[in-house]
Each structure stands twice: as structure tokens, then as C-alpha cells.
Scaffold this active site. Structure first.
Site, PDB file in Angstrom:
ATOM      1  N   VAL A 105       8.358   5.679   0.895  1.00 17.98           N
ATOM      2  CA  VAL A 105       7.035   5.690   1.535  1.00 17.98           C
ATOM      3  C   VAL A 105       7.150   5.427   3.046  1.00 17.98           C
ATOM      4  CG1 VAL A 105       4.731   4.656   1.526  1.00 17.98           C
ATOM      5  CG2 VAL A 105       5.955   4.937  -0.625  1.00 17.98           C
ATOM      6  N   LYS A 157      15.578  -4.556   4.635  1.00 18.04           N
ATOM      7  CA  LYS A 157      16.321  -5.593   3.911  1.00 18.04           C
ATOM      8  C   LYS A 157      17.821  -5.416   4.116  1.00 18.04           C
ATOM      9  CE  LYS A 157      16.576  -6.673  -0.882  1.00 18.04           C
ATOM     10  NZ  LYS A 157      15.823  -6.629  -2.134  1.00 18.04           N
ATOM     11  N   LYS A 203       0.586  -1.586  -5.186  1.00 13.84           N
ATOM     12  CA  LYS A 203      -0.440  -1.889  -6.203  1.00 13.84           C
ATOM     13  C   LYS A 203      -0.118  -3.127  -7.008  1.00 13.84           C
ATOM     14  CE  LYS A 203       2.481   1.408  -7.388  1.00 13.84           C
ATOM     15  NZ  LYS A 203       2.940   2.617  -6.827  1.00 13.84           N
ATOM     16  N   ILE A 226      -4.646  10.897  -3.382  1.00 17.59           N
ATOM     17  CA  ILE A 226      -6.056  11.152  -3.759  1.00 17.59           C
ATOM     18  C   ILE A 226      -6.928  10.060  -3.127  1.00 17.59           C
ATOM     19  CG2 ILE A 226      -7.711  11.445  -5.630  1.00 17.59           C
ATOM     20  CD1 ILE A 226      -5.441  12.179  -7.495  1.00 17.59           C
ATOM     21  N   GLY A 252      12.220   9.917  -5.878  1.00 17.70           N
ATOM     22  CA  GLY A 252      11.523   8.786  -5.231  1.00 17.70           C
ATOM     23  C   GLY A 252      10.143   8.532  -5.799  1.00 17.70           C
ATOM     24  N   ASP A 284       2.492   0.226 -14.025  1.00 19.79           N
ATOM     25  CA  ASP A 284       2.087   0.761 -12.716  1.00 19.79           C
ATOM     26  C   ASP A 284       0.658   1.347 -12.757  1.00 19.79           C
ATOM     27  OD1 ASP A 284       2.984   2.003  -9.897  1.00 19.79           O
ATOM     28  OD2 ASP A 284       2.071   3.580 -11.098  1.00 19.79           O
ATOM     29  N   LYS A 293      -2.944  -0.005 -10.863  1.00 18.42           N
ATOM     30  CA  LYS A 293      -3.885   0.876 -10.145  1.00 18.42           C
ATOM     31  C   LYS A 293      -5.280   0.761 -10.752  1.00 18.42           C
ATOM     32  CE  LYS A 293      -0.129   4.016  -8.958  1.00 18.42           C
ATOM     33  NZ  LYS A 293       0.763   5.049  -9.496  1.00 18.42           N
ATOM     34  N   GLY A 327       5.369  10.316  -4.120  1.00 16.79           N
ATOM     35  CA  GLY A 327       6.196  11.121  -3.213  1.00 16.79           C
ATOM     36  C   GLY A 327       6.051  10.653  -1.770  1.00 16.79           C
TER      37      GLY A 327
END
Ligand code: NAI
Ligand SMILES: N[C@@H](CC=O)C(=O)O
Length: 413
Positions: A15, A39, A97, A128, A179, A193, A197, A294
Site C-alpha cells: 500500500v 521497519k 482495518k 470502493i 500483495g 479481515d 471491515k 492491491g
């Protein structure tokens, strides 16, 4: 924020690099990256070394930086970063999230206390624009339900299985290599996950802050060739669907795989795309689709938040602040397909109505109506030889009377 945006980034993975790419290509927004906290200092990177630091305070206490963008894969470290940034009056954009869902109320309070915005459009379904739409477009509409595909990796895996005949492990490896997947991919596969969200969506849809533990999640970890064959024979696809819906003034919410018929809008949502159906009183029904994972698509959502900061946008948590009085309930019924091994039968008394059943020498299934609260208490969830999938036309019906209705006999044909 009228002055120029000076960014301090945390994380330069999928990201972080996506944000860097889109910032370099976009026109109009005046934002400059001053520092990137990483890191691992030894990794080879395409940017000059002076961009990077391993010392978080070089960003958090840097007076020239007015916006912190958090894009790391460690929710607890992320929370400390975001908290310190807000306490220091820096606006924050995050894609994380898990961090938001785990600390939602604290993050809400920090924003009120320090009067600084925290934006997180990328955190739910990446590209979105659902959060700002729920807050703004649906400000005065009466939302009834939001449901859809909230996880790109599992949708990618399911697409590869159903369309390209690729096996689960290979498809997961591909999702990791591109990714899409989380660093711990069980968060994707076991539906944590999309649940995180969903926690975010619940706050902006119904004004409800819930802890992730309160929300049910069941992923695609137990998917078998038997289940895939069943879906193919019926002309269904299997999609991992997150849902929240008002039923009799209570909210039902969870994440479960679902059989999807071709006429359902989610049927053609493939690969890393996500799709969201919104039902409301005035618009009736709307559908959003776009890339849910992505590098550049997620970077684009982060960019949109950075841009929103230039016109001082902040979430007002309108539904919550208006005093929404709703709560979660498990007291509803759903039609479920339960596949199990014939060597270890299930307790069919859990079903109030059995609509279909079948057994061969190894595997069996029933499709029937089940009380969600009974399901959550049952041992079905712990068994690895079982798979649960919501039936294609299942509705979420409120249960008026908690006493189990008379059970219908199971016919194994
Ligand atoms: N990959 C995707 O498509 C999407 C990811 N997200 C979220 O964005 C965040 C980042 O995801 P990715 O970029 O995919 O992960 P990634 O694993 O590609 O990159 C994360 C980077 O953060 C670094 N990092 C870890 N702890 C750090 C720390 N304390 N300080 C500085 N750097 C640190 C890691 O070394 C790694 O390079 C996660 O919260 C993820 O859930 C959200 C939407 C889409
Ligand atoms: N791992 C997530 C990334 C985006 O949120 C997903 O696959 O959807």
C-alpha cells in the site's frame, strides 16, 4: 487544512508503494512526502535513502509534518502510532482495518478530544468509496442493509477455483505474491479481515460500534471439492459475503460463505474485486464494485483521503451522534448448507426445517433453517470435517419465539 500537505508515511510495502505511485502520477493535489518510517532498513528500495528512517519519532514529533499516513501490517504498533499522531495534532490517514476495529471507540474519542481528523476510506473495500458515501450520501436516507464481498484475497481464490480450476493453495500463494493477502493470510481465509471491515461499516451505517469478537465470522478454510461440485451442479458460485441488516429494529451481522446464483450482482464480481449492495428506504437498492485489494487501487483510496483533508473533511459519525439506539442480535434464522463426513454425523435437531439432504459413503449434507444463536453455541463451528455455506435464497428472518419449533425428520436419499 489550507496549507500544503506534508506527509510522514509509516510502511512502504504494497500500500505504501501504491500511495507513492499514485501521488507521483496525480495532478492537482499538493502533497509532499517528507519522511517514510520503515521497519527493515536493509531492504533495497527505489527511493533515495534520505527518505527513510526507522525512528518513528522523526515523523511523530516533526513539526513540518502535518499528515501521518499509517500503512503498516502490525495493528498494535499502528494504534500507538496513530494515537501519538492524533495527540500531537497531526491528521491521520490509515488503511488498517484491524487496528480500527480493535480500537474503534478509543479512536473515535481521540478524534473528539484532540479535534483532529482520522480518515480510513482504504480500510474497507480499498478502492470502493463506501465510508464517505455511507456518511454523506446516505446521511438522511434510512439504511436497511449493507452486504457484499469485502475481501479481495478470498474472492481471488474462489475465482481461481471456480473459473480456472486452480487449487486453493496455489491460488492463495498467488494472492500473497501479488500483495492482496494480509501478512497472516488466515485473517483473509478465516474471514477476520472482512469482519474488521464490517465493524467499520456498522459504525457508518447504523451508528453501531461493536467489538470484533461480537461479530460472527466463518471463512472458506473448510471448502472441499464436494462443496465445489455441489455449487457447480446447481449453477452457483461460492462467495464470502459480509452482511449487516436491520431486522425488526435489531441488527444482524456476520461473515459467511454463500451460494450465489447468476442473477445476483455478486456473481460476476471476480478476482480481487469487491462488491457492495446497499439497501435503503429511498434509494431502495444500489450496487458498488471496484478493486478491494492491491497496490495502486488502495493507494488511490489513501490519496482520496489525503485530498479530503485539504478541504478539512472529517467523519462526523452522524448516525452514532444522532443517538442511534440499535444493537446486535443473534436471534434470527438463516438457511444453511452443512456438509459433514458420514463417519461423524451432525445433530440435525439444530434445524427447524430441512429442505434438502444427501449422503454418499464419505460425505453428506443437509440444507435447512437454523437459528443463528443456536449455531454459534453449537460444536459445528469447531469441526474441520464440516463446511457451512448460506443457501442461495436464504433470508434473515427474525425469530419471534425462541423455543425450537417441531423438527422435521431428515430423509437421507
Ligand atoms: N494490500 C492490500 O491490498 C491492502 C492492505 N490494507 C491494509 O494496509 C496495511 C498495509 O498493508 P500492505 O501494504 O499490504 O502490507 P505489507 O506487508 O506489504 O507492508 C507493510 C510494511 O510495514 C512494515 N512495518 C511493519 N511494522 C512497522 C513499523 N512499526 N514501522 C514501520 N514499518 C513497519 C513492514 O516491514 C512492511 O514493509 C495493512 O493494515 C493492510 O491490512 C488495506 C487495504 C488493501
Ligand atoms: N487482505 C485484504 C486486503 C485489502 O483490504 C483483502 O484481501 O481484501
Amino acid at each position: 487544512m489550507s496549507k500544503k500537505i506534508k506527509l510522514g508515511l509509516f510502511g512502504f510495502g504494497c500500500v505504501g508503494q501504491g500511495l507513492y505511485n499514485v501521488l507521483n502520477q496525480t495532478e492537482g493535489i499538493k502533497a509532499e512526502i517528507l519522511k517514510i518510517c520503515i521497519k527493515n532498513a536493509d531492504k533495497k528500495r527505489a527511493l533515495p535513502a534520505e527518505y527513510f528512517t526507522v525512528e518513528k519519532n522523526e515523523i511523530l514529533f516533526n513539526d513540518d509534518i502535518n499528515v501521518v499516513v499509517e500503512m503498516i501490517d502490525d495493528a498494535e504498533a499502528a494504534f500507538e502510532i496513530v494515537k501519538t499522531a492524533l495527540q500531537n495534532g497531526k491528521a491521520v490517514v490509515t488503511a488498517n482495518k484491524k487496528m480500527i476495529a480493535d480500537h474503534f471507540v478509543e479512536l473515535y474519542e481521540l478524534q473528539q478530544q484532540y479535534n483532529v481528523p482520522l480518515l480510513y476510506e482504504a480500510s474497507a473495500c480499498a478502492s470502493i468509496p463506501i465510508i464517505r458515501n455511507l456518511e454523506e450520501y446516505y446521511d438522511n436516507d434510512l439504511l436497511g442493509a449493507v452486504e457484499g464481498i469485502f475481501n479481495g484475497s478470498t474472492n481471488y481464490i474462489l475465482t481461481k477455483i471456480f473459473k480456472d480450476n486452480i487449487d486453493f493453495a496455489t491460488a492463495l500463494k498467488q494472492a500473497q505474491d501479488i500483495g492482496f493477502a494480509e501478512t497472516d493470510p488466515t485473517l483473509d481465509v478465516e474471514a477476520y479481515d472482512p469482519k474488521y471491515k464490517l465493524c467499520i461499516i456498522l459504525a457508518h451505517t447504523f451508528g453501531l460500534f461493536v467489538k470484533p469478537e461480537e461479530v460472527f465470522n466463518y471463512g472458506i478454510q473448510n471448502l472441499s471439492t464436494f462443496d465445489i461440485q455441489y455449487a457447480n451442479e446447481k449453477g452457483y458460485k461460492i462467495k464470502l459475503v459480509a452482511f449487516c441488516r436491520k431486522v425488526d429494529n435489531k441488527i444482524v451481522a456476520g461473515v459467511l460463505p454463500r451460494f450465489i446464483k447468476p442473477e445476483n450482482k455478486l456473481y460476476n464480481i471476480e478476482n480481487e474485486y469487491n462488491g457492495i449492495l446497499v439497501e435503503s428506504a429511498f434509494t431502495e437498492s444500489q450496487f458498488f464494485a471496484g478493486k478491494g485489494a492491491g497496490s495502486n487501487p488502495t493507494g488511490s483510496a489513501v490519496l482520496s483521503d489525503i485530498s479530503a483533508l485539504t478541504y478539512n473533511y472529517k467523519y462526523e459519525y452522524k448516525k452514532h451522534n444522532r443517538g442511534a439506539k440499535v444493537e446486535l442480535t443473534d436471534n434470527f434464522s438463516v438457511d444453511l448448507y452443512v456438509r459433514y463426513s458420514t463417519a461423524n454425523p451432525i445433530d440435525t435437531k439444530l434445524f427447524s426445517k430441512i429442505k434438502e439432504s444427501y449422503a454418499n459413503t464419505d460425505s453428506a449434507y443437509v440444507v435447512g433453517t437454523i437459528n443463528f444463536s443456536d449455531l454459534r453455541k453449537s460444536d459445528l463451528l469447531k469441526r474441520k470435517d464440516i463446511n457451512l455455506i448460506v443457501a442461495a435464497d436464504s433470508k434473515f428472518e427474525a425469530i419471534q419465539n425462541n423455543v425450537a419449533s417441531s423438527k422435521e425428520a431428515v430423509e437421507i436419499c
